[in-house]
Structure formats: structure tokens, C-alpha cells
Write a protein that holds these residues in place. Sequence first.
Motif, short mmCIF file in Angstrom:
data_model
loop_
_atom_site.label_atom_id
_atom_site.label_comp_id
_atom_site.label_asym_id
_atom_site.label_seq_id
_atom_site.Cartn_x
_atom_site.Cartn_y
_atom_site.Cartn_z
N UNK A 114 0.85 -1.19 0.00
CA UNK A 114 0.00 0.00 0.00
C UNK A 114 0.88 1.24 0.00
N UNK A 115 0.24 2.41 -0.09
CA UNK A 115 1.00 3.65 -0.01
C UNK A 115 1.70 3.78 1.34
N UNK A 116 1.06 3.28 2.42
CA UNK A 116 1.71 3.33 3.73
C UNK A 116 2.99 2.50 3.74
N UNK A 117 2.93 1.30 3.14
CA UNK A 117 4.14 0.48 3.03
C UNK A 117 5.23 1.23 2.25
N UNK A 118 4.83 1.89 1.17
CA UNK A 118 5.81 2.59 0.34
C UNK A 118 6.45 3.76 1.10
N UNK A 119 5.64 4.46 1.89
CA UNK A 119 6.19 5.54 2.69
C UNK A 119 7.19 5.05 3.72
N UNK A 206 8.18 -0.98 8.76
CA UNK A 206 9.29 -1.83 8.34
C UNK A 206 9.90 -2.50 9.57
N UNK A 207 10.01 -3.83 9.51
CA UNK A 207 10.65 -4.56 10.62
C UNK A 207 12.04 -5.06 10.25
N UNK A 246 4.19 8.72 -1.69
CA UNK A 246 4.48 8.24 -0.34
C UNK A 246 5.94 7.80 -0.22
N UNK A 247 6.44 7.08 -1.21
CA UNK A 247 7.83 6.60 -1.15
C UNK A 247 8.80 7.77 -1.11
N UNK A 248 8.60 8.74 -2.00
CA UNK A 248 9.52 9.88 -2.07
C UNK A 248 9.40 10.78 -0.84
N UNK A 249 8.18 10.96 -0.33
CA UNK A 249 8.02 11.76 0.89
C UNK A 249 8.67 11.07 2.08
N UNK A 250 8.52 9.74 2.17
CA UNK A 250 9.15 8.99 3.26
C UNK A 250 10.66 9.10 3.20
N UNK A 251 11.21 9.04 2.00
CA UNK A 251 12.67 9.16 1.84
C UNK A 251 13.13 10.55 2.24
#
Length: 321
Positions: A114-119, A206-207, A246-251
Amino acid sequence: MAVYTEVSDEELEGFLATYDIGTVLSYKGIAEGVENTNYFLHTTEGSYILTLYEKRVREADLPFFLGLMQHLANKGLNCPLPVNNRQGQPLGRVAGRPAVIITFLDGIAVRRPTAKHCGALGGALAQLHLAGQDFAMDRPNALSLDAWAPLFGLAEAQADTVSGGLAERTRRELAYLQDAWPKGLPTGIIHADLFTDNVFFIGSEVSGLIDFYFACTDAFAYDVAICLNAWCFEQDGSFNLTKGQALLAGYQAVRPLTAQEIEALPVLCRGSAMRFMLTRLVDWLNVPPGALVKPKDPLEYDRKLHFHRHVRNAREYGLEA
């Protein structure tokens, strides 16, 4: 199953006698993974993974990979930790192969993130990049720009049997990438293979990160591009802008991208798609008889390349101004 080397009870017993991890209660092969043989070990002291390194992993690179995992774990990143034997060394041999025992990580790999996972993945990737900055060893990326033309040479004659026009599309793309490839980007240790099966989650957090056997020294933004390709396309081949955002914002919440990295992102996405298309193509055309692992479809990344050719700037991947 991705078990290339069978380990007998006697061989396993002899190998484990050199470690202080208790008595084996059970062990079984692990189906995931395509590069090495992996066994799940459950002992009186806990749970572990036994990895036997197959021929595609150079034994000379193992000190880099194992040292990197130790370094990242010491920095607080959740990744497997190699277990030293009684001689204080992480690397041994079993069944004629270099082998290591690593700690077991809790969590599951998600097939449809999901987007949450990607973030969460974006943040973990940035943490990895920062944690590796003071790692003392380096390793050139053996599967970057200079390797792509020789790789294609192994498959060019048969490429059109996989898809009509694939050879010509690839020749044009390689010529473009050779001219457009960015130089001077911020560089350090990257994972270089952070697909969904190499990231464990508990819920949407992420674990752990696993499988560092393509890790190398290269541009951080190239690692981001690999993840955009691996995490943000849907099964129908469409790019999911929400996941990209989400991925780019998380990074960027952990390590902001420079202006130069942002400008280079479309070319880096094309390059990372080319890298995986080519390695998949070579594997697809060279499946040995009785292979235990089905090769991955190279055309998935040919289709992603088609998308990237029409991208004008990083905002189309979800980068927020």
C-alpha cells in the motif's frame, strides 16, 4: 524451491558444531530467493537462517556483504546480523559452499504494498543510506551503466524471440542512457535490489531489510529509482502516483534529495529499469534443464521503460514541490 544445494543431516550437524547456537530442533528449505540456497533453522537458542552462497555470488565479495550487515545492524538498522563461529568468524563452509548463519527477523514481505508500506520503505531506504556513509569498505556496482551493453550482447541475437522489436528498442535505449547518464551525484552504500521480497513489515511498519548481496557503492538516487520501479507499479503496468508520492516523501523526511538528484530521477528510473530488464532477459534465454526457479519476466521492465520514456520530470513520480 530456491534450494540449489541439499545439506545432509550429517553435514549440517558438523557445521553447526562450530557455532554456539544450541541444538537443532528443525530445519527446512526456503522457497523465496533466486541467488542462494537458504534454510530456516530452529534451535534450542532461537531461530536463524543458514545461507549457502551459490556460484553467482563471488566469494571475494562476501567480507563486504557480511561486514556491511554488521555495520548497519550496529547503527540500529534492522537487518540480519551474521553470527560468528567459535573462531570469531562469520563465514564457514558446508556442502562444498561458503556459508553463513544469520539472525532471523520477524515480519512478512508484502506482495501488494500500500501507499503506507511505500512511505515506510522510503524512510528505511534513506536510513540505510545515512547509516552506510561511514562504512569503511566499498564495492563498485558491477551491474551499472558499463555492464549493460555487454549484458545485452549475451541476449541480443535472441531478444526478438521474446518480444518483437525488443532488440532495436534496447539498442536505442542503451545509446540514450550512455549519453544522458548523470555524473557527480551524491554517492555511498546502496542496497541495489530492494524489491518487495527483501523488506519485512509488521503492520505497515518496516521490521527489517534483507538480502544485501547486490549492495555496492553508487548514487543514492539510483537506489530510489530502483524502489520506484519495484514498489510503485501496479499489476496492469500502470504507475501508482500515490505510492510514488508516499515513497519519495518517506525518503525525503529522512534524507532530502538534492536538486541535482531530483533532476536526474527520470534518467535513473530508465537506467534501473534497463538493468533489471537485461538481467531478466539473459536469465530468461538461458534457463538450464531442470531449473528449480522460474525466471522472471523481462517484459515487465520493458513496459516500465516505455512509461519512463514519457516522463518529463520527477513530479510525475510524485515528488512534491
